[in-house]
Design a protein around this motif. Structure first.
Motif, PDB file in Angstrom:
ATOM      1  N   ARG A  10       0.835  -1.208   0.000  1.00 13.60           N
ATOM      2  CA  ARG A  10       0.000   0.000   0.000  1.00 13.60           C
ATOM      3  C   ARG A  10       0.869   1.257   0.000  1.00 13.60           C
TER       4      ARG A  10
ATOM      5  N   ALA B 155      -6.085  -2.195  -7.370  1.00 11.72           N
ATOM      6  CA  ALA B 155      -6.866  -2.208  -6.126  1.00 11.72           C
ATOM      7  C   ALA B 155      -6.232  -1.315  -5.073  1.00 11.72           C
TER       8      ALA B 155
ATOM      9  N   GLN C  76      -7.602   2.330  -3.281  1.00  9.53           N
ATOM     10  CA  GLN C  76      -7.698   2.460  -1.825  1.00  9.53           C
ATOM     11  C   GLN C  76      -6.912   3.652  -1.288  1.00  9.53           C
TER      12      GLN C  76
ATOM     13  N   LEU D 161     -13.691  -2.662  -9.124  1.00  4.02           N
ATOM     14  CA  LEU D 161     -12.984  -1.581  -8.425  1.00  4.02           C
ATOM     15  C   LEU D 161     -13.554  -0.206  -8.742  1.00  4.02           C
TER      16      LEU D 161
ATOM     17  N   GLN E  53      -8.379  -9.899  -0.837  1.00  5.00           N
ATOM     18  CA  GLN E  53      -9.016  -9.044   0.162  1.00  5.00           C
ATOM     19  C   GLN E  53      -9.791  -7.906  -0.504  1.00  5.00           C
ATOM     20  N   SER E  54      -9.464  -7.629  -1.785  1.00  5.05           N
ATOM     21  CA  SER E  54     -10.066  -6.493  -2.487  1.00  5.05           C
ATOM     22  C   SER E  54     -10.858  -6.889  -3.729  1.00  5.05           C
TER      23      SER E  54
END
Length: 616
Positions: free
Chosen positions: A247, A275, A279, A310, A528-529
């Motif tokens: 991230r 993704a 975020q 997304l 997770q996404s």
């Protein structure tokens, strides 16, 4: 991202401009050069700027930092703001908001070890006024290119080799490089197509004394290929650590003063980057994919599925035969060394249309090497079981398989007769059927073989290390740099953040591959996404239907270019053997399109870039 140039050779101003204009596509926003008197040496620095951070002309290059250092720089330092804060606290002042100025101050503070503080992709050269020397470096994984010519007090460098070649009268074509190109499909570091020009290796820096002409090359970073540093936590802890780090890697690569997007193929790596971008970005993320009309070559529906989930601003670029042909005709303009990865063509098409909307695009490059993602790794491991048999037995099996009319059986037979599984993998990454090459050099005898030929790690880890030091650097990074720069587009790769690479190397193998599940931990972070069912399909490559085209639309072109006369213009060939293989492709008895493409690219380079030069 930009194009850099420098020289101590005596060129006229008009010649320097021509050298910069040759690669002006790398940086269309500002072209400039400056001349310095460094003792008895006249030093030239030149730059083609693609403005990404601090668009003001105050950050144009060559850049002067308080008359202490001058710099030309290609790339990005993603953590420059953090470094800037530290340097400000130590009394350094800054007149811009660019990362270029931070490199200069960091060099004054840390000296040559400044590179240890940089997280980025870069190739730069600093003129140190007080010490009458040059200091330069290339990023850890080789995302940015750096070529140099050195002959005593003559020193010349550039982002692309064509800038050095222009107006240079002391270059000859390297027969060793041609042999390597025929073997690998590219020219490995530190070789270049010219005997007198070298590539600076990734993770290396150098100093050059302007008075004496002494050049020193130093390795400042390497992977832990002996497996000395292992991750100590559980799988869940590893997944959490990787998620946090990815991230951050994506977030810092979204920073720019120009529009940013993401290349989205619909595969695991690009989907994960997309993704993470959604975020961490406050704006709607733009994503881009390529659509091909030919059956079996269009993965755009999968990219669309990911984009829909997304909720990105997704753009599908339709590409066709005519556009591909135009790029083939001009290929050596941008790939100014012979380079035979055919996925360069769709990469260029994707870059061409992406640039119409953004100036920076994030990609998923680097995931397969660090997280054991290639399907060939599984096949190599399965095939490796054959090598427990005594070699005489394998050689007998090899001879029997070579009698088969099926070319796949013949390929297996060739591999079966090799010494061991390490040799088989190396051979598979080069030219396993090399009977058509009239070699003068052993092109598999490379320094990087040390990442493969040892027993401190298991087979999966060793071949992925080897690919990270060879295939990723020599092929993927070259392809992406030239394809994007051809259209003044900057590509950024979060999965090539050196922290991600180091963390991945420390993970136990079963975190990365388990029971045939490649890139296991990377997929679990992605899921997770994005739902896992979207990725329940075989992995596909990024290519165009060249095998079909060479038998149909491009058949006359191939036969005209690679007839006996045309093949005679290419050093290092057994012409009768090559002609036989081209015929095998045309009759569909063997898919020889990689060989045909390799020869077409090399012949084009020799005709357009190598005219009048000696091969030796």
């Amino acid at each position: 991202m930009c194009g850099i140039y420098g020289s101590t050779l005596q060129y006229s101003d008009s010649q320097v401009r021509e050298k910069l204009e040759r690669t002006a596509f790398r940086g269309p926003d500002k072209m400039d050069f400056k001349t310095y008197q460094a003792g008895n040496t006249k030093l030239i620095f030149g730059h083609n700027r693609l403005a990404i951070i601090d668009l003001d002309h105050r950050s144009d290059q060559p850049f002067n930092y308080f008359n202490k250092v001058h710099i030309v720089f290609n790339g990005e330092i993603y953590n420059f703001q953090e470094i800037k804060q530290i340097l400000t606290s130590r009394g350094y002042s800054f007149q811009t908001t660019s990362d270029t100025e931070v490199i200069c101050a960091a060099y004054l503070e840390y000296g040559e070890s400044c590179v240890d503080h940089f997280n980025g992709m870069f190739a730069f050269v600093i003129y140190d006024v007080e010490n009458h020397r040059l200091f330069g470096a290339r990023d850890r994984l080789g995302q940015k290119p750096f070529y140099y010519y050195h002959n005593g007090t003559e020193f010349e460098f550039a982002s692309q080799i064509s800038s050095i070649q222009l107006h240079h009268n002391a270059l000859s074509i390297s027969r060793q490089a041609i042999d390597s190109n025929l073997c690998w499909g590219l020219i490995p570091d530190p070789l270049s197509i010219f005997n007198e020009v070298k590539k600076l290796r990734p993770g290396h820096s150098f100093t050059y004394d302007l008075a004496s002409g002494k050049f020193n090359d130093t390795c400042y970073w390497d992977i832990d290929f002996k497996g000395k540093t292992g991750f100590k936590g559980s799988y869940d802890e590893a997944q959490e650590a990787l998620t946090v780090l990815l991230r951050d890697a994506v977030s810092m690569r979204l920073f720019a003063d120009v529009p940013v997007g993401v290349f989205l193929s619909g595969g695991v790596d690009s989907s994960l980057v997309s993704a993470m971008a959604t975020q961490t970005s406050s704006a709607k993320v733009k994503t881009f994919s390529v659509k091909f009309d030919e059956d079996g070559y269009d993965e755009s529906p999968y990219a669309q599925q990911v984009a829909d989930h997304l909720q990105t601003d997704h753009h599908v670029i339709a590409c066709n035969y005519a556009e591909g042909m135009d790029l083939i005709d001009n290929f050596s303009t941008y790939y100014d060394e012979p380079f035979a990865d055919s996925s360069a063509i769709p990469s260029m098409l994707l870059s061409k249309y992406t640039r119409k909307q953004v100036t920076v695009a994030l990609s998923g490059d680097g995931g397969d090497e660090s997280f054991i993602g290639y399907e060939r790794y599984i096949w190599a491991r399965k095939g490796g079981r054959m090598y427990v048999l005594p070699r005489p037995i394998r050689q007998l099996g090899s001879a029997l398989l070579n009698l088969s009319p099926n070319y796949r059986h013949k390929m297996i037979g060739m591999a079966l007769g090799l010494k061991n599984v390490d040799t088989a993998y190396l051979t598979g990454m080069t030219e396993i059927d090399g009977g058509w090459i009239d070699s003068e050099f052993d092109s598999r005898d490379i320094d990087q073989i040390r990442y493969l030929n040892h027993r401190d790690k298991n087979f999966y880890e060793r071949i992925s290390d080897f690919d990270l030091k060879t295939y990723l650097n020599w092929d993927i990074n070259t392809k992406v740099d030239r394809a994007t720069m051809a259209y003044s587009l900057e590509s950024r790769s979060p999965l090539m953040d050196f922290r991600v690479v180091e963390l991945a190397r420390s993970f136990p193998t079963e975190f990365k591959i388990k029971k045939g599940n490649t890139k296991r931990i990377l997929k679990d972070v992605l899921y997770q996404s994005v739902p896992s069912h979207i990725f329940d399909r075989p992995k596909a490559g990024f290519t165009m239907p060249f095998a079909h085209w060479f038998r149909h639309e491009l058949k006359d072109y191939v036969l005209d270019e690679l007839n006996e006369s045309g093949l005679g213009q290419i050093p290092g060939l057994k012409i009768t053997e090559v002609s036989k293989r081209i015929d095998q492709h045309m009759t569909q008895s063997w898919n020889r399109y990689p060989l045909i493409w390799k020869l077409l690219v090399l012949k084009q380079w020799l005709n357009k870039n190598g005219t009048g030069l000696t091969v030796k």
